[in-house]
Each structure stands twice: as C-alpha cells, then as structure tokens.
Scaffold this active site. Structure first.
Site, PDB file in Angstrom:
ATOM      1  N   TYR A 145       0.852  -1.188   0.000  1.00  0.00           N
ATOM      2  CA  TYR A 145       0.000   0.000   0.000  1.00  0.00           C
ATOM      3  C   TYR A 145       0.883   1.232   0.000  1.00  0.00           C
ATOM      4  CZ  TYR A 145      -3.379   3.500   1.641  1.00  0.00           C
ATOM      5  OH  TYR A 145      -4.166   4.613   1.774  1.00  0.00           O
ATOM      6  N   ASP A 240       9.284   2.750  -0.456  1.00  0.00           N
ATOM      7  CA  ASP A 240       8.264   3.430   0.327  1.00  0.00           C
ATOM      8  C   ASP A 240       8.511   3.086   1.796  1.00  0.00           C
ATOM      9  OD1 ASP A 240       6.094   4.470   1.582  1.00  0.00           O
ATOM     10  OD2 ASP A 240       4.601   3.559   0.258  1.00  0.00           O
ATOM     11  N   LYS A 268       4.518   9.405   8.543  1.00  0.00           N
ATOM     12  CA  LYS A 268       4.279   8.860   9.877  1.00  0.00           C
ATOM     13  C   LYS A 268       5.262   9.403  10.936  1.00  0.00           C
ATOM     14  CE  LYS A 268       1.318   5.252   8.272  1.00  0.00           C
ATOM     15  NZ  LYS A 268       1.314   4.450   7.087  1.00  0.00           N
TER      16      LYS A 268
HETATM   17  C1  LIG Z   1       0.666   4.893   5.712  1.00  0.00           C
HETATM   18  C2  LIG Z   1       1.354   4.593   4.454  1.00  0.00           C
HETATM   19  C3  LIG Z   1       1.219   5.412   3.315  1.00  0.00           C
HETATM   20  C4  LIG Z   1       0.227   6.538   3.249  1.00  0.00           C
HETATM   21  O1  LIG Z   1       0.482   7.563   4.147  1.00  0.00           O
HETATM   22  P1  LIG Z   1      -0.714   8.587   4.506  1.00  0.00           P
HETATM   23  O2  LIG Z   1      -0.064   9.597   5.390  1.00  0.00           O
HETATM   24  O3  LIG Z   1      -1.768   7.764   5.181  1.00  0.00           O
HETATM   25  O4  LIG Z   1      -1.209   9.162   3.226  1.00  0.00           O
HETATM   26  C5  LIG Z   1       2.013   5.149   2.218  1.00  0.00           C
HETATM   27  N1  LIG Z   1       2.868   4.125   2.216  1.00  0.00           N
HETATM   28  C6  LIG Z   1       3.020   3.302   3.272  1.00  0.00           C
HETATM   29  C7  LIG Z   1       4.017   2.201   3.211  1.00  0.00           C
HETATM   30  C8  LIG Z   1       2.261   3.498   4.416  1.00  0.00           C
HETATM   31  O5  LIG Z   1       2.376   2.652   5.453  1.00  0.00           O
END
Ligand SMILES: *Cc1c(COP(=O)(O)O)cnc(C)c1O
Length: 428
Positions: A145, A240, A268
């Site tokens: 994701y 990511d 995060k």
């Molecule tokens: C949480 C997350 C996102 C998205 O971040 P948001 O601040 O919720 O838009 C993208 N990539 C990974 C791996 C994530 O865990």
C-alpha cells in the site's frame, strides 16, 4: 448492554455526517465487526476511550507514535511553535533542520521535499520518476500500500483488501494501465517484466518490509534483484518507507537491509503525530522538481511549523536515545510469547516481525506475499481481536495491518500482553 455505550452513540452520530462514520476506512472495524471505539485521549503507551476504558495501544496512530502518546517534549515543541503562529506560506529554519535530520539518517538522500502525507509523498515521487526518466510505466507489488494514489490503488493491501475492493471505482482504466502489478517476493516475475518491458518502466515502488498486508519482510534476494534490474534498465527504485522509516532502524529498512534505493518516501514518524510526508534522493534526481526543474509539486501547508516542530523533536529524541536495540528485543519477546501462547492453545499461526513491527497471522503456512496472506483465517483474527480488546489490549482492527511497539512498551507490559493473548487464544 454494550461495554461501549458512548462509543456506540458517537458512531451513530458520526455515520450521519461522514461516510461510514470515519475519516479513514482503516478505522472502521469493518473486518472485525462491531463499531469503532472513540478515543478520548492517549498517554504514553495507553489509549483511553470515551467510555472510560484504558488500553495498551499497539496501533500507535498506525505507526507515528513511536515515543508514545503526548510525549512532554514533543508537546512542548508544538506549543512553542504554535505560539509563534501556525503557518506562513514562507520558508522557515525548522524545515531545513528537519531536512538535515532526514538526510543525516538516510545516506541515499541528498535532498528532500516535505509534503503533508504519505500519499502525497508517493504520488510526488512517482511523478518525479516519470518526469526524470521520460517513461510511463510503474511496477508495484500486490498487497503493498502506498497511499490512495490513483495509479497505485491496484492490489493495494490492508484497507483495500479489508473492504474487498482491490481496485477502486473512480480509478480510470487509462491510469491503471500504466501500473504493472507483480506478486511480492517473486524474483522471477521481476526478471521477466524487465526482460519484456524494461525500457518502458519509469520506476519500481516497493515496501521493502511490507506492513500493509500484515508484516511481511521482503527477501534479500528479491530486493537485491529490484536494485540490479532497475539499475540495468535505467528505471528508478523507490523504497516506500512511510511506515518503516525511523521505525525498524533510525535509517529505515534500507539501513537494516543494506540496500540504497534511488528515491525514498517517508511519513508517519517524521511528523511526530502531526500530518506530514517527505520524499528524497540524490540531488541529480531531486533537482528535476520545480523551481529548479520542470516537474510540478507544491503545497500550501507543506513544511508547516507545527509538523516540523513535532518531527524534529521526535527524530532528535530517537537519535539521542537509540531505542532500536530495545525495540528489537521487545518485539522478539512479544513474538516468542505469542507463538508459545498459540502453541499451547493449539491455534495454528505464524508470527512475522521486524524491530518495532509484528503480525500474528492465523494461518498454517508462512506468509510471504498477498496470496499467502489472503489465505489467513480472518474470522479467527476477528475473535482474537475482540477478546484482546476486552482484556485492555488495543490491536489493529484487521489481520492485514501490523502491530507497532513504542519505546514505552516495557518488558512488563509485553508480559501482560502475552498473558492476555494466552487467555484470548484458549479455545479459539
Ligand atoms: C501509511 C502509508 C502510506 C500513506 O500515508 P498517509 O499519510 O496515510 O497518506 C504510504 N505508504 C506506506 C508504506 C504506508 O504505510
């Protein structure tokens, strides 16, 4: 009578004014049944709901609160920044400081752009990769994701999987057509796609340690192949690390695994609990962004003073205290305890973990990709979830989300969690 009458009432009210009563589907408890608990406050490793119950929190706002809730120094930094105004739409010194902290932690990053969410970070990194390479196609992996970016909402893990909509309506066929989805940890599939379409691929985006189909580490061979093939064909490798950055190690999964991507996305933890994201890489690539280069990307509140204050304070505390060996030990303690508890209850399960992240998969088979993750017994997970909740342990409300530990999850609190799990697993 429900143990959560006030939450029930608030959920009814929320559903009248917000789709599904929540501002992000991951919070809806759809995969475990019942209604979400409304939270009144957080303190240290604990959450307090509006009905007056206390929980040991293994969600931690889905990762950011690695120092625990309401950390006094982080709060003081936010207060101090707020007293000087909350946004100017002009540069501030704090943005440089946060960028310098990120660059120091990630040797693959020479320049970084701050944005407002992980989603914004990944969509900006993809646009940059396409602008830089002059190519259209993106490779992503099933069960990974990367935020709700149109072109990445194809086989997108957790929320999408939980809701049974692997591809969202509203994502056009034209958009999806430039996204190639491969099975995670499948080295042969990566080699094949580069052999046949390598010249058209702008970038491969990957969670080097997946956290959005539960915790599923990428194998060393798989990640090495991604690095080699992208380099060979002139595509960019995007890690990511929105979830793993400053969590599995100070320098993220790339430090732990010893692999340097071309671009990294963060979020995060770097916002210390406020909305933030970032993407970065070598200057030679990053300087293709406006106003130096031609790739457009902007943001009214990007690098805003409150988020940078919380982020800087969080990263400085992590750098000074180096809690990572302790996080690794506590995660291992929890993993071993859960395995033993499941074994004595004769409940087949797999416990996957990396420092600070863990998932108990209700499956007889090891989970290495989306196919094996999807084979888990999600009904059993739902039962386990509520039994833990009743015992004051707040878990992510889906089999396909990782548990997170904070630096305040002590040996004793982990022991209590294992004791609760022993009771919850018995007769499951
Ligand atoms: C949480 C997350 C996102 C998205 O971040 P948001 O601040 O919720 O838009 C993208 N990539 C990974 C791996 C994530 O865990």
């Amino acid at each position: 009578m429900s143990a959560w009458p006030r939450s029930q009432e608030l959920f009814r009210r929320a559903q009248r004014v917000t789709p599904g009563g929540v501002n992000s589907p991951a919070r809806a408890f759809g995969a475990v049944g019942g209604h979400p608990l409304f939270i009144a406050r957080g303190e240290g490793p604990f959450l307090y709901d509006v009905d007056g119950h206390r929980y040991l929190d293994y969600v931690l706002s889905w990762g950011p609160m690695i120092l625990g809730h309401a950390h006094p120094e982080v709060l003081e930094a936010i207060r101090e920044a707020a007293s000087r105004g909350t946004s100017y739409g002009a540069p501030t010194e704090a943005e440089i400081t946060l960028a310098e902290l990120i660059i120091e932690a990630f040797p693959s990053i020479e320049k970084v752009r701050l944005v407002n969410s992980g989603t914004e970070a990944t969509l900006s990194a993809l646009r940059l990769a396409r602008g830089y390479t002059g190519r259209d196609k993106i490779v992503k992996f099933a069960g990974n994701y990367h935020g709700h970016v149109d072109s990445l909402l194809v086989a997108a893990g957790s929320s999408a999987a939980t809701l049974g909509v692997p591809t969202s309506p509203g994502v056009t066929a034209g958009t999806a057509q430039d996204t190639i989805v491969l099975p995670y940890n499948d080295t042969a599939a990566v080699e094949e796609v580069f052999r046949t379409q390598g010249e058209e691929i702008a970038a491969v985006i990957v969670e080097p340690i997946a956290g959005n189909m539960g915790c599923v580490p990428g194998s060393a061979e798989f990640l090495r192949t991604l690095r080699e093939k992208t380099r060979e064909y002139g595509a960019l490798l995007i890690f990511d690390e929105v979830m793993t950055g400053f969590r599995v190690a100070y320098g993220g999964a790339q430090e732990l695994l010893g692999i340097r991507p071309d671009l990294t996305t963060l979020g995060k933890i770097i916002g210390g609990g406020l909305p933030v994201g970032a993407y970065g890489g070598p200057a030679a690539i990053m300087d293709h962004i406006l106003p130096v280069g031609k790739v457009f990307q902007a943001g009214t509140l990007s690098g805003n003073p409150l988020a940078t204050a919380a982020g800087i304070t969080t990263l400085r505390i992590l750098r000074e205290t180096n809690p990572y060996p302790q996080l690794a030990a506590r995660t291992q303690q929890l993993a071993e305890g859960l395995l033993q508890a499941a074994a004595s209850a004769c409940v087949p399960c797999q416990v996957a973990f990396v420092p600070g992240m863990l998932t108990i998969f209700f499956s007889e088979r090891p989970v290495t990709d989306w196919e094996t993750a999807a084979a888990c017994d999600t009904k059993r997970f739902a039962q386990f979830f509520w039994r833990m909740m009743e015992r004051g342990i707040y878990l992510p409300c889906s089999q396909y989300e990782a548990m997170f530990l904070s630096v305040l999850h002590s040996e004793e609190l982990i022991e209590q969690t294992i004791a609760a799990a022993r009771l919850a697993l018995a007769g499951l």
